[in-house]
Motif scaffolding. Structure first.
Motif, PDB file in Angstrom:
ATOM      1  N   GLU A   1       2.726  -6.951   0.303  1.00  0.00           N
ATOM      2  CA  GLU A   1       2.651  -5.624   0.910  1.00  0.00           C
ATOM      3  C   GLU A   1       2.396  -4.553  -0.149  1.00  0.00           C
ATOM      4  OE1 GLU A   1       5.462  -2.628   3.594  1.00  0.00           O
ATOM      5  OE2 GLU A   1       5.973  -4.767   3.380  1.00  0.00           O
ATOM      6  N   LEU A   2       3.103  -4.660  -1.284  1.00  0.00           N
ATOM      7  CA  LEU A   2       2.899  -3.692  -2.362  1.00  0.00           C
ATOM      8  C   LEU A   2       1.477  -3.774  -2.915  1.00  0.00           C
ATOM      9  CD1 LEU A   2       6.274  -3.986  -4.327  1.00  0.00           C
ATOM     10  CD2 LEU A   2       5.445  -1.991  -3.053  1.00  0.00           C
ATOM     11  N   LEU A   3       0.994  -4.992  -3.068  1.00  0.00           N
ATOM     12  CA  LEU A   3      -0.369  -5.171  -3.581  1.00  0.00           C
ATOM     13  C   LEU A   3      -1.386  -4.520  -2.653  1.00  0.00           C
ATOM     14  CD1 LEU A   3      -2.130  -6.860  -5.750  1.00  0.00           C
ATOM     15  CD2 LEU A   3      -2.494  -8.395  -3.811  1.00  0.00           C
ATOM     16  N   LEU A   4      -1.247  -4.756  -1.366  1.00  0.00           N
ATOM     17  CA  LEU A   4      -2.199  -4.208  -0.402  1.00  0.00           C
ATOM     18  C   LEU A   4      -2.150  -2.682  -0.389  1.00  0.00           C
ATOM     19  CD1 LEU A   4      -1.745  -6.756   2.530  1.00  0.00           C
ATOM     20  CD2 LEU A   4      -3.744  -6.509   1.057  1.00  0.00           C
ATOM     21  N   VAL A   5      -0.970  -2.119  -0.492  1.00  0.00           N
ATOM     22  CA  VAL A   5      -0.852  -0.660  -0.524  1.00  0.00           C
ATOM     23  C   VAL A   5      -1.552  -0.100  -1.758  1.00  0.00           C
ATOM     24  CG1 VAL A   5       0.782   1.245  -0.830  1.00  0.00           C
ATOM     25  CG2 VAL A   5       1.254  -0.539   0.852  1.00  0.00           C
ATOM     26  N   ARG A   6      -1.365  -0.752  -2.902  1.00  0.00           N
ATOM     27  CA  ARG A   6      -1.992  -0.258  -4.136  1.00  0.00           C
ATOM     28  C   ARG A   6      -3.509  -0.376  -4.083  1.00  0.00           C
ATOM     29  NH1 ARG A   6       2.694  -3.185  -7.692  1.00  0.00           N
ATOM     30  NH2 ARG A   6       4.196  -1.460  -7.634  1.00  0.00           N
ATOM     31  N   PHE A   7      -4.004  -1.480  -3.543  1.00  0.00           N
ATOM     32  CA  PHE A   7      -5.460  -1.611  -3.433  1.00  0.00           C
ATOM     33  C   PHE A   7      -6.022  -0.636  -2.405  1.00  0.00           C
ATOM     34  CE2 PHE A   7      -5.391  -5.373  -6.044  1.00  0.00           C
ATOM     35  CZ  PHE A   7      -6.673  -5.431  -6.566  1.00  0.00           C
ATOM     36  N   ALA A   8      -5.280  -0.374  -1.340  1.00  0.00           N
ATOM     37  CA  ALA A   8      -5.734   0.619  -0.366  1.00  0.00           C
ATOM     38  C   ALA A   8      -5.898   1.980  -1.035  1.00  0.00           C
ATOM     39  CB  ALA A   8      -4.743   0.706   0.792  1.00  0.00           C
ATOM     40  N   GLN A   9      -4.946   2.350  -1.871  1.00  0.00           N
ATOM     41  CA  GLN A   9      -5.035   3.619  -2.588  1.00  0.00           C
ATOM     42  C   GLN A   9      -6.211   3.632  -3.544  1.00  0.00           C
ATOM     43  OE1 GLN A   9      -1.107   3.569  -4.277  1.00  0.00           O
ATOM     44  NE2 GLN A   9      -0.144   4.518  -2.480  1.00  0.00           N
ATOM     45  N   MET A  10      -6.449   2.510  -4.250  1.00  0.00           N
ATOM     46  CA  MET A  10      -7.577   2.419  -5.173  1.00  0.00           C
ATOM     47  C   MET A  10      -8.905   2.531  -4.432  1.00  0.00           C
ATOM     48  SD  MET A  10      -6.011  -0.703  -7.455  1.00  0.00           S
ATOM     49  CE  MET A  10      -7.540  -1.116  -8.292  1.00  0.00           C
ATOM     50  N   LEU A  11      -8.945   2.020  -3.209  1.00  0.00           N
ATOM     51  CA  LEU A  11     -10.178   2.024  -2.419  1.00  0.00           C
ATOM     52  C   LEU A  11     -10.331   3.283  -1.578  1.00  0.00           C
ATOM     53  CD1 LEU A  11     -10.014  -1.704  -1.291  1.00  0.00           C
ATOM     54  CD2 LEU A  11     -11.790  -0.708  -2.747  1.00  0.00           C
ATOM     55  N   GLY A  12      -9.359   4.202  -1.660  1.00  0.00           N
ATOM     56  CA  GLY A  12      -9.433   5.434  -0.882  1.00  0.00           C
ATOM     57  C   GLY A  12      -9.164   5.221   0.596  1.00  0.00           C
ATOM     58  N   LEU A  13      -8.361   4.191   0.921  1.00  0.00           N
ATOM     59  CA  LEU A  13      -8.030   3.892   2.308  1.00  0.00           C
ATOM     60  C   LEU A  13      -6.634   4.377   2.629  1.00  0.00           C
ATOM     61  CD1 LEU A  13      -9.257   0.160   2.316  1.00  0.00           C
ATOM     62  CD2 LEU A  13     -10.540   2.157   3.143  1.00  0.00           C
ATOM     63  N   ASP A  14      -6.389   4.656   3.898  1.00  0.00           N
ATOM     64  CA  ASP A  14      -5.057   5.029   4.352  1.00  0.00           C
ATOM     65  C   ASP A  14      -4.271   3.753   4.621  1.00  0.00           C
ATOM     66  OD1 ASP A  14      -2.781   5.921   5.555  1.00  0.00           O
ATOM     67  OD2 ASP A  14      -3.774   7.021   7.170  1.00  0.00           O
ATOM     68  N   PRO A  15      -3.236   3.455   3.821  1.00  0.00           N
ATOM     69  CA  PRO A  15      -2.476   2.227   4.037  1.00  0.00           C
ATOM     70  C   PRO A  15      -1.922   2.095   5.449  1.00  0.00           C
ATOM     71  CG  PRO A  15      -1.872   3.244   1.944  1.00  0.00           C
ATOM     72  CD  PRO A  15      -2.734   4.235   2.677  1.00  0.00           C
ATOM     73  N   ASN A  16      -1.652   3.228   6.092  1.00  0.00           N
ATOM     74  CA  ASN A  16      -1.092   3.197   7.441  1.00  0.00           C
ATOM     75  C   ASN A  16      -2.101   2.714   8.481  1.00  0.00           C
ATOM     76  OD1 ASN A  16       1.486   4.231   6.691  1.00  0.00           O
ATOM     77  ND2 ASN A  16       0.591   6.283   6.540  1.00  0.00           N
ATOM     78  N   ARG A  17      -3.361   2.710   8.114  1.00  0.00           N
ATOM     79  CA  ARG A  17      -4.402   2.249   9.039  1.00  0.00           C
ATOM     80  C   ARG A  17      -4.777   0.795   8.788  1.00  0.00           C
ATOM     81  NH1 ARG A  17      -6.893   6.482  11.712  1.00  0.00           N
ATOM     82  NH2 ARG A  17      -8.753   5.245  12.080  1.00  0.00           N
ATOM     83  N   MET A  18      -4.198   0.203   7.735  1.00  0.00           N
ATOM     84  CA  MET A  18      -4.457  -1.200   7.435  1.00  0.00           C
ATOM     85  C   MET A  18      -3.403  -2.067   8.135  1.00  0.00           C
ATOM     86  SD  MET A  18      -7.124  -1.064   5.427  1.00  0.00           S
ATOM     87  CE  MET A  18      -7.630   0.279   6.511  1.00  0.00           C
ATOM     88  N   LEU A  19      -3.726  -3.323   8.333  1.00  0.00           N
ATOM     89  CA  LEU A  19      -2.794  -4.254   8.977  1.00  0.00           C
ATOM     90  C   LEU A  19      -1.877  -4.856   7.943  1.00  0.00           C
ATOM     91  CD1 LEU A  19      -5.308  -6.004  11.411  1.00  0.00           C
ATOM     92  CD2 LEU A  19      -3.776  -4.078  11.889  1.00  0.00           C
ATOM     93  N   ILE A  20      -1.068  -3.999   7.324  1.00  0.00           N
ATOM     94  CA  ILE A  20      -0.166  -4.426   6.265  1.00  0.00           C
ATOM     95  C   ILE A  20       1.198  -4.687   6.895  1.00  0.00           C
ATOM     96  CG2 ILE A  20       0.955  -3.768   4.120  1.00  0.00           C
ATOM     97  CD1 ILE A  20      -1.452  -1.961   3.544  1.00  0.00           C
ATOM     98  N   ASP A  21       1.643  -5.965   6.832  1.00  0.00           N
ATOM     99  CA  ASP A  21       2.965  -6.265   7.401  1.00  0.00           C
ATOM    100  C   ASP A  21       3.734  -7.192   6.468  1.00  0.00           C
ATOM    101  OD1 ASP A  21       1.697  -8.704   7.749  1.00  0.00           O
ATOM    102  OD2 ASP A  21       1.461  -8.448   9.914  1.00  0.00           O
TER     103      ASP A  21
END
Length: 326
Positions: A306-326
Motif C-alpha cells: 500500500e505504501l509503495l503504491l501511494v508513493r508511485f501514485a505521487q511520483m506519477l501525479g495520480l490521486d492515490p484516492n482514485r487508485m484501487l489501493i487496498d
C-alpha cells in the motif's frame, strides 16, 4: 548366487520389460532383488532421484503415445510455479496425457488426462511433454483456486519470453509492445480447444500478459500497479536523457512521467551488483527521472504494498484516492 549381468545397452536403466526380453533377458532376471521397478513394465538398477529420472522411468513402462502434461510438464519445462505447487509438481504424482481413444492413464503414481491428439508436444532430455503453449492452457484444467490470475500471468509471461527468445532478432518484441508471437501462440492454442475448462480465467490472463519479462517477480511487481488501476508501464525498456541518449534499461518504465520502478531480487544483494544498481539509479535521477526500488516485501506484504503504491501514485501525479489501493 549373484544375478547375471544385464546387457550393456540396458544397464543401469531405466528399461522396459519388452526391451529386456528382446535382448534375451529371462523373465526371472527381472524379478531379482537388485532391480527396482518404478512402475509397471519399467526396471532399473538404481531408483530415480529427481523428476526427470522418475519421468524417464515411467515413460519406458508406458505406450509411446503418451506425454507428460500439466504440473509435470511445467516443472520439466522449468516454468516458475508458485512455491506452494513446486513440491507437488516435482515430488507428487506425475501428470500423463493419452489419446482420447485410449482413455486416461491408470497406474499408481500418475494422474491421467485425455486429449493428447489435440495437443502439440516436444521432447526435453528424451522425455515427451506437452509444448509450452499447451502446458499453459492446461493450467485451466487444474482445480479452481489452485492458481490465481496473477499466477497464470506469471506463467504466461515466462512462456512468452521463452518462445519469443527462439525467434530471429527481427521478429522479437520491442520495448513497449503488448503482444508477441509467444502470446499469440498461447491464444491460438486456447482457441483450438473445444469448451476448455478455465477458459474465462485464461482469457483474462492473456489480456494481462506482456513480452520481454525476465522474471516471475517482475511480472508480480508490474501487476500490483496494473490491477490497482495505474497507467501501464513499459517492461524492460530503455531509459534515455532529454536528448534521447541511452542511460540504461528500467524494469518498469512510465516514459511520459519519467518514472522508473526497479525490482531488486536476491541476486542484487551482492555488493558489486548493488553498487552498480545504485549508480545506475543515480544516473537516471541526475537526468530528470524519478527512480525507486521495489522489493519482494513490497509485493507480498499488504502494508508495504500500500505504501509503495501511494508513493508511485505521487511520483506519477495520480490521486492515490482514485487508485484501487487496498
Amino acid at each position: 548366487m549373484r544375478p547375471m549381468p544385464l546387457p550393456a545397452t540396458l544397464a543401469p536403466g531405466p528399461f522396459s520389460t519388452s526391451a529386456a526380453r528382446g535382448l534375451g533377458v529371462p523373465a526371472a532376471r527381472l524379478l531379482r532383488s537388485d532391480l527396482v521397478h518404478p512402475t509397471r513394465g519399467s526396471h532399473a538398477l538404481l531408483g530415480p532421484t529427481d523428476l526427470r529420472e522418475r519421468a524417464l522411468a515411467y515413460a519406458v513402462g508406458m505406450p509411446q503415445e503418451r506425454a507428460f502434461s500439466h504440473l509435470t510438464a511445467a516443472a520439466l519445462h522449468g516454468l516458475p510455479l508458485p512455491r506452494r505447487l513446486e513440491a507437488s509438481a516435482r515430488e507428487g504424482e506425475l501428470h500423463v496425457i493419452a489419446p482420447t481413444s485410449d482413455g486416461r492413464v491408470e497406474r499408481e503414481g500418475c494422474v491421467g488426462h485425455r486429449g493428447l491428439e489435440r495437443r502439440h508436444t516436444e521432447v526435453i532430455d528424451g522425455i515427451r511433454v506437452t509444448s509450452l503453449a499447451e502446458t499453459w492452457c492446461d493450467f485451466g484444467e487444474l482445480p479452481r483456486g489452485l492458481l490465481t490470475i496473477t499466477d497464470l500471468v506469471v506463467l504466461g509471461d515466462a512462456v512468452a519470453a521463452r518462445m519469443d527468445a527462439q525467434l530471429p532478432a527481427e521478429c522479437q518484441p520491442r520495448a513497449g509492445d503488448r503482444r508477441s508471437r509467444g502470446i499469440e501462440d498461447m491464444q491460438a492454442a486456447l482457441l483450438r480447444r473445444v469448451r476448455p475448462r478455465g477458459k474465462r480465467a485464461l482469457v483474462h490472463a492473456l489480456t494481462l500478459m506482456r513480452p520481454r519479462v525476465r522474471s516471475a517477480m517482475e511480472t508480480r511487481a508490474r501487476l500490483i500497479f496494473v490491477l490497482a488501476g495505474f497507467p501501464e508501464p513499459e517492461v524492460n525498456a530503455p531509459v534515455v536523457d532529454r536528448a534521447g541518449e541511452w542511460l540504461g534499461e528500467g524494469d518498469l518504465v512510465w516514459r511520459a512521467e519519467r518514472v522508473v520502478g526497479e525490482y531488486q531480487g536476491s541476486h542484487h544483494a551482492d555488493i558489486t551488483r548493488r553498487a552498480k544498481d545504485t549508480a545506475r539509479l543515480e544516473l537516471f535521477r541526475d537526468h530528470g527521472w524519478q527512480a525507486r526500488e521495489i522489493f519482494a516485501s513490497d509485493v507480498f506484504d499488504h502494508l508495504k504494498r500500500e505504501l509503495l503504491l501511494v508513493r508511485f501514485a505521487q511520483m506519477l501525479g495520480l490521486d492515490p484516492n482514485r487508485m484501487l489501493i487496498d
